[in-house]
Enzyme design. Structure first.
Site, PDB file in Angstrom:
ATOM      1  N   GLN A  44      42.352  35.057  42.528  1.00 28.19           N
ATOM      2  CA  GLN A  44      42.304  34.697  41.116  1.00 28.19           C
ATOM      3  C   GLN A  44      43.940  34.005  40.808  1.00 28.19           C
ATOM      4  O   GLN A  44      44.545  34.005  41.570  1.00 28.19           O
ATOM      5  CB  GLN A  44      42.152  35.859  40.370  1.00 28.19           C
ATOM      6  N   THR A  47      38.897  43.400  35.245  1.00 29.91           N
ATOM      7  CA  THR A  47      39.024  42.379  34.768  1.00 29.91           C
ATOM      8  C   THR A  47      37.558  42.062  33.837  1.00 29.91           C
ATOM      9  O   THR A  47      36.745  42.843  34.105  1.00 29.91           O
ATOM     10  CB  THR A  47      39.379  41.089  35.465  1.00 29.91           C
ATOM     11  N   ASP A 104      48.085  46.870  38.108  1.00 29.92           N
ATOM     12  CA  ASP A 104      49.410  46.688  37.636  1.00 29.92           C
ATOM     13  C   ASP A 104      50.147  48.177  37.398  1.00 29.92           C
ATOM     14  O   ASP A 104      51.389  48.288  37.164  1.00 29.92           O
ATOM     15  CB  ASP A 104      49.273  46.241  35.946  1.00 29.92           C
ATOM     16  N   PRO A 133      36.015  38.239  40.771  1.00 29.53           N
ATOM     17  CA  PRO A 133      36.101  39.552  41.416  1.00 29.53           C
ATOM     18  C   PRO A 133      35.389  40.607  41.044  1.00 29.53           C
ATOM     19  O   PRO A 133      34.705  41.636  41.570  1.00 29.53           O
ATOM     20  CB  PRO A 133      37.412  39.690  41.918  1.00 29.53           C
ATOM     21  N   ASP A 180      39.111  50.242  35.942  1.00 24.78           N
ATOM     22  CA  ASP A 180      40.145  49.265  34.911  1.00 24.78           C
ATOM     23  C   ASP A 180      39.875  47.890  35.472  1.00 24.78           C
ATOM     24  O   ASP A 180      40.937  47.345  36.212  1.00 24.78           O
ATOM     25  CB  ASP A 180      41.562  49.731  35.330  1.00 24.78           C
TER      26      ASP A 180
END
Ligand code: AG3
Length: 272
Positions: A31, A157, A86, A162, A155
Site C-alpha cells: 500500500q 484498514t 502501528d 490487503p 484492527d
C-alpha cells in the site's frame, strides 16, 4: 504556501488537515504509506490515503477496540491482533492485567517501522515482554490455529486492498475455529453514515458464525463522519456486560461508556 492533506471519505466529501511537515511517503509492497505532522491532530498515519491514526485522537479507537472485549471476557489470557501494525491496539492489550500473551500479526512490516520511527506512544508496546510481533498474512496465520486464543481483534484498514478478505464469512469461520470455547472476536466495522454495506457485511458474516453478535459505537474525530462502529462476535459471554472494570489511565473508556456504547441510534439499529 499552505500544505493540506485530504482524505476523500466519499466521492463527494473530503476531510482536510493543514500539514506542518511530510515525514514519510513510500509505496510499500502492499500500500501507499504516509506520515504527516498536522497542526490539529499531531502526527498522522495514512494508508492508501486513508487516516489510520493520529497522535491526538488514537486513544478513542485503541481503548474502544480492546477494552470492551477485554473487560467482558472472564479470562482473556491469550490475545491475537490481526493488523494493527502501528502498535496502538497492542499497547492497550498488554496493559490489561488479565492478558499474559499478545500476538500481533501484521502483513506490512513498513507500518511497524513507520510507527517505531514516528509514533513512540504506539510503538512502546512492541518491546513489552508479553508481546510477540509477527510479519505475516493474518488470514493464513488464523487458518493454522485451533482453539488457541481467548480473544481475536481485527484492527484492519478498510475492505479494499490487503484487508478485503478480513470482512468475509470464511475468515470469520477460521477466527471462530482459532478461538477457545468461550472466545470473542472484535472487528472495526466502519462508519454507520458512510459504510453501511461494510457494517452489514461484518455484522452479517459474524452473526452467521457466532452465537452472539453485537455492534457498539465510539466518536473518532479523524475517521469518516466521526461516528465509528465495532462488531463483536462472542461464543459465550455477553460483550455488553463487563465483568471487570479495568480502565486505568483511560481517556475515553469508562465502565459507563462500555454500557452506553451499545445503545444504538435508530438508523444504526436498522442497518444490522
Ligand atoms: N484501522 C482502522 C482505520 C479505518 C479508517 N478509515 C478511514 N480513514 N477511511 C486503524 C488502525 C489503528 N491501529
Amino acid at each position: 504556501m499552505d500544505l493540506w492533506v485530504t482524505e476523500y471519505q466519499t466521492p463527494s466529501l473530503g476531510f482536510s488537515c493543514k500539514v506542518k511537515e511530510t515525514l514519510r511517503y513510500e509505496k510499500t509492497e502492499f500500500q501507499e504509506l504516509s506520515v504527516v505532522e498536522t497542526e490539529q491532530f499531531g502526527k498522522m498515519l495514512l494508508l492508501d490515503g486513508m487516516v489510520q491514526t493520529t497522535e491526538q485522537d488514537e486513544f478513542v479507537y485503541h481503548e474502544m477496540i480492546t477494552l470492551v472485549a477485554l473487560n467482558s471476557h472472564r479470562n482473556p489470557e491469550k490475545v491475537l491482533i490481526i493488523g494493527g501494525g502501528d502498535g496502538g491496539t497492542l499497547r492497550e492489550v498488554v496493559k490489561h492485567p488479565a492478558v499474559s500473551q499478545a500476538t500481533l500479526v501484521e502483513i506490512d512490516e513498513r507500518v511497524v517501522i513507520a510507527s517505531k520511527d514516528f509514533f513512540p506512544d504506539l510503538a512502546c508496546a512492541f518491546s513489552e515482554p508479553k508481546a510477540e510481533v509477527l510479519i505475516a498474512d493474518g488470514i493464513e496465520y488464523v487458518k493454522q490455529q485451533h482453539q488457541s486464543f481467548d480473544l481475536i481483534i481485527v484492527d484492519s484498514t478498510e475492505p479494499v486492498g490487503p484487508a478485503i478478505q478480513l470482512f468475509s464469512r470464511e475468515f470469520y469461520q477460521s477466527v471462530y475455529d482459532a478461538l477457545k470455547d468461550d472466545g470473542m472476536l472484535v472487528v472495526q466495522s466502519e462508519s454507520p453514515f458512510y459504510n453501511q454495506n461494510v457494517i452489514k457485511m461484518a455484522f452479517g458474516g459474524i452473526n452467521q458464525v457466532f452465537p452472539l453478535t453485537k455492534l457498539y459505537l465510539a466518536n473518532i474525530p479523524t475517521y469518516p463522519s466521526g461516528l465509528w462502529s465495532f462488531t463483536v462476535g462472542s461464543k459465550l459471554y455477553d460483550p455488553q456486560l463487563p465483568s471487570c472494570s479495568y480502565s486505568q489511565g483511560c481517556k475515553y473508556y469508562t465502565p459507563e461508556i462500555h454500557q452506553a456504547a451499545f445503545q444504538l441510534p435508530a438508523f444504526v439499529s436498522r442497518i444490522i
